[in-house]
Design an enzyme around this catalytic site. Structure first.
Site, PDB file in Angstrom:
ATOM      1  N   TYR A  86      53.598 -24.213  40.461  1.00  0.00           N
ATOM      2  CA  TYR A  86      54.560 -25.463  41.160  1.00  0.00           C
ATOM      3  C   TYR A  86      56.035 -25.254  40.836  1.00  0.00           C
ATOM      4  O   TYR A  86      56.439 -24.623  39.871  1.00  0.00           O
ATOM      5  CB  TYR A  86      53.955 -26.794  40.389  1.00  0.00           C
ATOM      6  CG  TYR A  86      54.106 -26.664  38.973  1.00  0.00           C
ATOM      7  CD1 TYR A  86      54.950 -27.646  38.331  1.00  0.00           C
ATOM      8  CD2 TYR A  86      53.249 -26.098  38.140  1.00  0.00           C
ATOM      9  CE1 TYR A  86      55.433 -27.929  36.942  1.00  0.00           C
ATOM     10  CE2 TYR A  86      53.508 -26.227  36.797  1.00  0.00           C
ATOM     11  CZ  TYR A  86      54.255 -27.224  36.044  1.00  0.00           C
ATOM     12  OH  TYR A  86      54.537 -27.050  34.752  1.00  0.00           O
ATOM     13  N   CYS A  87      56.671 -26.427  41.385  1.00  0.00           N
ATOM     14  CA  CYS A  87      58.166 -26.655  41.219  1.00  0.00           C
ATOM     15  C   CYS A  87      58.222 -28.166  41.233  1.00  0.00           C
ATOM     16  O   CYS A  87      57.414 -28.662  41.330  1.00  0.00           O
ATOM     17  CB  CYS A  87      59.064 -25.760  42.164  1.00  0.00           C
ATOM     18  SG  CYS A  87      58.703 -26.170  43.845  1.00  0.00           S
ATOM     19  N   LYS A  88      59.645 -28.644  41.313  1.00  0.00           N
ATOM     20  CA  LYS A  88      59.670 -30.074  41.221  1.00  0.00           C
ATOM     21  C   LYS A  88      58.957 -30.721  42.473  1.00  0.00           C
ATOM     22  O   LYS A  88      58.298 -31.780  42.208  1.00  0.00           O
ATOM     23  CB  LYS A  88      61.010 -30.351  41.408  1.00  0.00           C
ATOM     24  CG  LYS A  88      61.286 -32.096  41.385  1.00  0.00           C
ATOM     25  CD  LYS A  88      62.870 -32.204  41.348  1.00  0.00           C
ATOM     26  CE  LYS A  88      62.900 -33.753  41.246  1.00  0.00           C
ATOM     27  NZ  LYS A  88      64.448 -34.092  41.697  1.00  0.00           N
TER      28      LYS A  88
END
Length: 154
Positions: A86-88
């Protein structure tokens, strides 16, 4: 909407809000989280973690993490675990890492791998710099198969 998008039996992609929802993680049996950001939090749930400290900036060198992340995802899978990347926003950085994994371990072309990720999570959209790095990685993977020397500079 909070959700983990399933790419394979052992690989998921999401944004950071979903990644920090312990019920979602435990419900999907996630055992490892790859956080592709410099500032997003890790989940409170006790899982193994790896941070890939990059911003969503075309000038960032995400390429240098492709092998390490792909190998980690595969190792977790071989041990019966499940990885969440995941990322933002779950759009560019995490999508690029997942695409690299599918290219390396599922023997998909860049286009095939990206189309699979996009079919599961329609919002994915790697920035231009990451796309160019994925193209370079595709060439490197091809040359590893054929045994040709491929320059990794650039």
């Amino acid at each position: 909407m909070l959700q983990l998008c399933k790419l394979t039996d052992s690989l998921f992609i999401s944004n950071s809000r979903s990644a920090c929802d312990d019920k979602l993680l435990s419900g999907e049996g996630v055992t490892f989280c790859i956080n592709v950001s410099k500032q997003q939090p890790f989940p409170a749930l006790r899982v193994s973690t790896l941070r890939v400290p990059v911003f969503d900036d075309p000038a960032e060198n995400l390429h240098r993490y492709f092998d390490r992340c792909a190998d980690t995802i595969e190792d977790v899978s071989q041990q019966g675990g499940r990885t969440l990347v995941y990322c933002k926003n779950g759009r560019s950085r995490s999508a690029s890492i997942c695409t690299a994994y599918l290219m390396k371990y599922r023997n998909l072309s860049l286009q095939e791998a990206f189309e699979h990720v996009k079919s599961v999570r329609s919002t994915v959209d790697p920035n231009e710099g990451f796309w160019l790095q994925l193209q370079r990685y595709e060439g490197e993977l091809q040359s590893r198969k054929t045994g040709k020397n491929y320059s990794t500079s650039g």
